[in-house]
Each structure stands twice: as structure tokens, then as C-alpha cells.
Design a protein around this motif. Structure first.
Motif, PDB file in Angstrom:
ATOM      1  N   MET A   1       0.841  -1.187   0.000  1.00 37.45           N
ATOM      2  CA  MET A   1       0.000   0.000   0.000  1.00 37.45           C
ATOM      3  C   MET A   1       0.882   1.244   0.000  1.00 37.45           C
ATOM      4  SD  MET A   1      -2.868   1.284   2.791  1.00 37.45           S
ATOM      5  CE  MET A   1      -4.182   0.189   2.225  1.00 37.45           C
ATOM      6  N   LYS A   2       0.629   2.138  -0.920  1.00 40.33           N
ATOM      7  CA  LYS A   2       1.365   3.399  -1.003  1.00 40.33           C
ATOM      8  C   LYS A   2       0.641   4.433  -0.141  1.00 40.33           C
ATOM      9  CE  LYS A   2       2.766   4.441  -5.125  1.00 40.33           C
ATOM     10  NZ  LYS A   2       2.760   4.968  -6.532  1.00 40.33           N
ATOM     11  N   ILE A   3       1.323   4.923   0.895  1.00 41.66           N
ATOM     12  CA  ILE A   3       0.697   5.835   1.856  1.00 41.66           C
ATOM     13  C   ILE A   3       1.456   7.161   1.874  1.00 41.66           C
ATOM     14  CG2 ILE A   3       0.014   6.181   4.252  1.00 41.66           C
ATOM     15  CD1 ILE A   3       0.004   3.147   4.600  1.00 41.66           C
ATOM     16  N   LEU A   4       0.723   8.243   1.667  1.00 41.34           N
ATOM     17  CA  LEU A   4       1.282   9.589   1.774  1.00 41.34           C
ATOM     18  C   LEU A   4       0.892  10.160   3.136  1.00 41.34           C
ATOM     19  CD1 LEU A   4       2.617  12.163   0.613  1.00 41.34           C
ATOM     20  CD2 LEU A   4       0.368  12.761  -0.344  1.00 41.34           C
ATOM     21  N   ILE A   5       1.889  10.607   3.891  1.00 41.72           N
ATOM     22  CA  ILE A   5       1.652  11.203   5.198  1.00 41.72           C
ATOM     23  C   ILE A   5       2.163  12.639   5.157  1.00 41.72           C
ATOM     24  CG2 ILE A   5       2.062  11.038   7.679  1.00 41.72           C
ATOM     25  CD1 ILE A   5       2.624   8.063   7.283  1.00 41.72           C
ATOM     26  N   THR A   6       1.326  13.578   5.587  1.00 40.08           N
ATOM     27  CA  THR A   6       1.716  14.982   5.556  1.00 40.08           C
ATOM     28  C   THR A   6       1.742  15.567   6.958  1.00 40.08           C
ATOM     29  OG1 THR A   6      -0.499  16.006   5.370  1.00 40.08           O
ATOM     30  CG2 THR A   6       0.499  15.139   3.340  1.00 40.08           C
ATOM     31  N   ALA A   7       2.492  16.654   7.085  1.00 41.02           N
ATOM     32  CA  ALA A   7       2.559  17.409   8.333  1.00 41.02           C
ATOM     33  C   ALA A   7       2.638  18.888   7.965  1.00 41.02           C
ATOM     34  CB  ALA A   7       3.772  16.984   9.149  1.00 41.02           C
ATOM     35  N   PHE A   8       2.638  19.740   8.986  1.00 37.80           N
ATOM     36  CA  PHE A   8       2.700  21.186   8.759  1.00 37.80           C
ATOM     37  C   PHE A   8       3.948  21.799   9.373  1.00 37.80           C
ATOM     38  CE2 PHE A   8      -1.959  20.640   8.380  1.00 37.80           C
ATOM     39  CZ  PHE A   8      -2.153  21.280   7.166  1.00 37.80           C
ATOM     40  N   GLU A   9       4.357  22.911   8.794  1.00 39.61           N
ATOM     41  CA  GLU A   9       5.412  23.721   9.372  1.00 39.61           C
ATOM     42  C   GLU A   9       4.889  24.390  10.654  1.00 39.61           C
ATOM     43  OE1 GLU A   9       6.152  26.584   6.283  1.00 39.61           O
ATOM     44  OE2 GLU A   9       4.225  27.589   6.565  1.00 39.61           O
ATOM     45  N   ALA A  10       5.793  24.993  11.414  1.00 33.04           N
ATOM     46  CA  ALA A  10       5.398  25.693  12.635  1.00 33.04           C
ATOM     47  C   ALA A  10       4.559  26.922  12.294  1.00 33.04           C
ATOM     48  CB  ALA A  10       6.641  26.102  13.413  1.00 33.04           C
ATOM     49  N   PHE A  11       3.702  27.316  13.227  1.00 36.13           N
ATOM     50  CA  PHE A  11       2.841  28.476  12.992  1.00 36.13           C
ATOM     51  C   PHE A  11       2.415  29.075  14.331  1.00 36.13           C
ATOM     52  CE2 PHE A  11      -0.063  25.054  13.775  1.00 36.13           C
ATOM     53  CZ  PHE A  11      -1.184  25.617  14.361  1.00 36.13           C
ATOM     54  N   GLY A  12       1.764  30.230  14.242  1.00 36.44           N
ATOM     55  CA  GLY A  12       1.188  30.856  15.433  1.00 36.44           C
ATOM     56  C   GLY A  12       2.194  31.285  16.473  1.00 36.44           C
ATOM     57  N   GLY A  13       3.414  31.565  16.056  1.00 40.71           N
ATOM     58  CA  GLY A  13       4.426  32.001  17.008  1.00 40.71           C
ATOM     59  C   GLY A  13       5.231  30.879  17.623  1.00 40.71           C
ATOM     60  N   ASP A  14       4.821  29.615  17.383  1.00 42.07           N
ATOM     61  CA  ASP A  14       5.591  28.478  17.890  1.00 42.07           C
ATOM     62  C   ASP A  14       6.814  28.244  17.006  1.00 42.07           C
ATOM     63  OD1 ASP A  14       3.906  27.820  20.049  1.00 42.07           O
ATOM     64  OD2 ASP A  14       2.546  26.762  18.702  1.00 42.07           O
ATOM     65  N   SER A  15       7.895  27.808  17.621  1.00 43.68           N
ATOM     66  CA  SER A  15       9.114  27.546  16.852  1.00 43.68           C
ATOM     67  C   SER A  15       9.146  26.132  16.303  1.00 43.68           C
ATOM     68  CB  SER A  15      10.355  27.782  17.728  1.00 43.68           C
ATOM     69  OG  SER A  15      10.333  26.901  18.855  1.00 43.68           O
ATOM     70  N   ILE A  16       8.230  25.283  16.783  1.00 40.78           N
ATOM     71  CA  ILE A  16       8.194  23.890  16.341  1.00 40.78           C
ATOM     72  C   ILE A  16       6.751  23.474  16.060  1.00 40.78           C
ATOM     73  CG2 ILE A  16      10.270  23.170  17.583  1.00 40.78           C
ATOM     74  CD1 ILE A  16       8.415  22.042  19.765  1.00 40.78           C
ATOM     75  N   ASN A  17       6.614  22.462  15.240  1.00 42.39           N
ATOM     76  CA  ASN A  17       5.334  21.785  15.048  1.00 42.39           C
ATOM     77  C   ASN A  17       5.623  20.298  15.245  1.00 42.39           C
ATOM     78  OD1 ASN A  17       3.029  20.426  13.948  1.00 42.39           O
ATOM     79  ND2 ASN A  17       2.502  22.272  12.807  1.00 42.39           N
ATOM     80  N   PRO A  18       5.016  19.672  16.232  1.00 49.43           N
ATOM     81  CA  PRO A  18       5.369  18.276  16.520  1.00 49.43           C
ATOM     82  C   PRO A  18       5.112  17.330  15.359  1.00 49.43           C
ATOM     83  CG  PRO A  18       3.409  18.955  17.760  1.00 49.43           C
ATOM     84  CD  PRO A  18       4.011  20.190  17.171  1.00 49.43           C
ATOM     85  N   THR A  19       4.230  17.707  14.440  1.00 52.36           N
ATOM     86  CA  THR A  19       3.979  16.813  13.302  1.00 52.36           C
ATOM     87  C   THR A  19       5.167  16.760  12.350  1.00 52.36           C
ATOM     88  OG1 THR A  19       2.847  18.523  11.975  1.00 52.36           O
ATOM     89  CG2 THR A  19       1.492  17.169  13.457  1.00 52.36           C
ATOM     90  N   GLU A  20       5.984  17.807  12.321  1.00 50.10           N
ATOM     91  CA  GLU A  20       7.201  17.771  11.492  1.00 50.10           C
ATOM     92  C   GLU A  20       8.142  16.670  11.966  1.00 50.10           C
ATOM     93  OE1 GLU A  20       8.761  21.731   9.611  1.00 50.10           O
ATOM     94  OE2 GLU A  20       8.234  22.149  11.697  1.00 50.10           O
ATOM     95  N   ARG A  21       8.317  16.587  13.279  1.00 54.24           N
ATOM     96  CA  ARG A  21       9.206  15.556  13.822  1.00 54.24           C
ATOM     97  C   ARG A  21       8.622  14.160  13.606  1.00 54.24           C
ATOM     98  NH1 ARG A  21      11.035  14.733  20.129  1.00 54.24           N
ATOM     99  NH2 ARG A  21      12.481  12.997  19.755  1.00 54.24           N
TER     100      ARG A  21
END
Length: 205
Positions: A1-21
Motif C-alpha cells: 500500500m502506497k501511503i502519503l503522510i503529511t505534516a505542517f510547518e510551525a505556525f502561530g508564534g511556535d518555533s516547532i510543530n510536533p507533526t514535522e518531527r
């Protein structure tokens, strides 16, 4: 199965987005039966959807799991429905990473008011709970970038009648984020990564 998983860059003043990691780590996992592809999306209205659909058209995945941050939630929350609305409440100070603040705008003027996730959200939640991972179905993806992305994906699948499942999963803040805001609910990175792997295995069943 070919699975595409996406995440977002940081936003709202946060320096990190846990989905990136999460994305960085899941991309290095070897999961039997799964061909994992990853994509970081911008926190910009409509551009988020355009970037996702560009890759979907080329990659033609069997499944798409879009991941985003829901700061303040205490569980991993697969979304049940996306609504055809882009809106930042007028009393809110929130904007996307380009400063956009749409209000009362439809994502697709010709699309349905709402579209249900094509992921097996109940099975995903049950599978995570069985592994001791906090998980619950969410019935609102909001009206910000996450909902914009989810709706656009589901609408594209609907219009083109694609043999593809897709949807959105929100993750709580990470412990790293909570260190700067001690009252902020959080989950460890390890728990969230385990939850994402459980969801992938569930799709493979």
C-alpha cells in the motif's frame, strides 16, 4: 500500500510543530506492506491544499493521512468530517503564515457543505486505545488550515472518483512545547509516533 503522510510547518508564534518531527521519524520506519511517502505543507490557506494535491496527482497513493497540531487537546484525534468553510473569527488574533484571515468563505463554492473522512476513524481510534494510546474521534477540524487541507483532499477524491482513502488526524502539543507552557496538555513524541504507526498498521489490515 502506497501511503502519503503529511505534516505542517510551525505556525502561530511556535518555533516547532510536533507533526514535522513525526514525519521525519515515520519516513525512516520500515513497515512491511507499506510504501511511506512524506510531505511538509505550508500553513497558508489554499496553498496547503494546492501543494498536497500536486503530490497526490503524481504519486497516486492508496491512502493519505494528513497530520496537524491541535494545541490543547489531550488525545490523538482522527477527524470525522471537514466543512466547506475557511474562516478566522473576527475576534481572533490568529492568521496563517502569510497573514491571511479569510472570513465566511467557502473552500469550493460548488462543493457540498461537509465531507466525511474516508479513513476508518473508529477502527483507528479503537486500535490506538488497545495499545494504551489516548485517542478519540473528533467531530470538528475547525475552520483553519487543517480543515482547509482535509476538505480539499476529500473533495478532490470525490470529484475524480479516486480509489483512495484519505483524511486528517490531529495530534496534541508535544512535551517540548509544554515545557514552555506548563499548563498546556501534551503527549510524548514517542506516544504520538506509536499512534501514527498503529494507524498505518490498521490501514494495512
Amino acid at each position: 500500500m502506497k501511503i502519503l503522510i503529511t505534516a505542517f510547518e510551525a505556525f502561530g508564534g511556535d518555533s516547532i510543530n510536533p507533526t514535522e518531527r513525526l514525519l521525519a521519524d515515520i519516513g525512516e520506519e520500515k513497515i512491511s506492506g507499506a510504501e511511506i511517502h512524506t510531505l511538509i505543507l505550508p500553513v497558508v490557506f489554499d496553498v496547503c491544499a494546492d501543494k498536497l494535491l500536486e503530490v497526490v496527482r503524481v504519486l497516486r497513493p492508496d491512502a493519505v493521512i494528513c497530520c496537524g497540531l491541535a494545541s490543547g487537546r489531550t488525545s490523538i484525534t482522527p477527524e470525522q468530517i471537514a466543512i466547506n468553510l475557511k474562516e478566522v473569527p473576527k475576534e481572533s488574533s490568529v492568521a496563517d503564515n502569510k497573514g491571511n484571515r479569510p472570513f465566511d468563505e467557502r473552500i469550493n463554492p460548488d462543493g457540498p457543505d461537509g465531507l466525511f473522512s474516508l479513513l476508518p476513524v473508529r477502527e483507528l481510534v479503537d486500535s490506538m486505545k488497545e495499545q494504551g494510546i489516548p485517542a478519540v474521534i473528533s467531530y470538528t477540524a475547525g475552520t483553519f488550515i487543517c480543515n482547509n487541507t482535509m476538505y480539499a483532499l476529500l473533495d478532490y477524491i470525490r470529484v475524480h472518483q479516486l480509489p483512495m482513502v484519505g483524511g486528517f488526524v490531529h495530534f496534541p502539543a508535544s512535551e517540548e512545547m509544554a515545557a514552555a507552557k506548563p499548563s498546556l496538555p501534551s503527549l510524548s513524541h514517542e506516544t504520538m509516533l506509536k499512534g501514527l504507526k498503529v494507524m498505518i498498521h490498521t490501514l494495512l489490515l
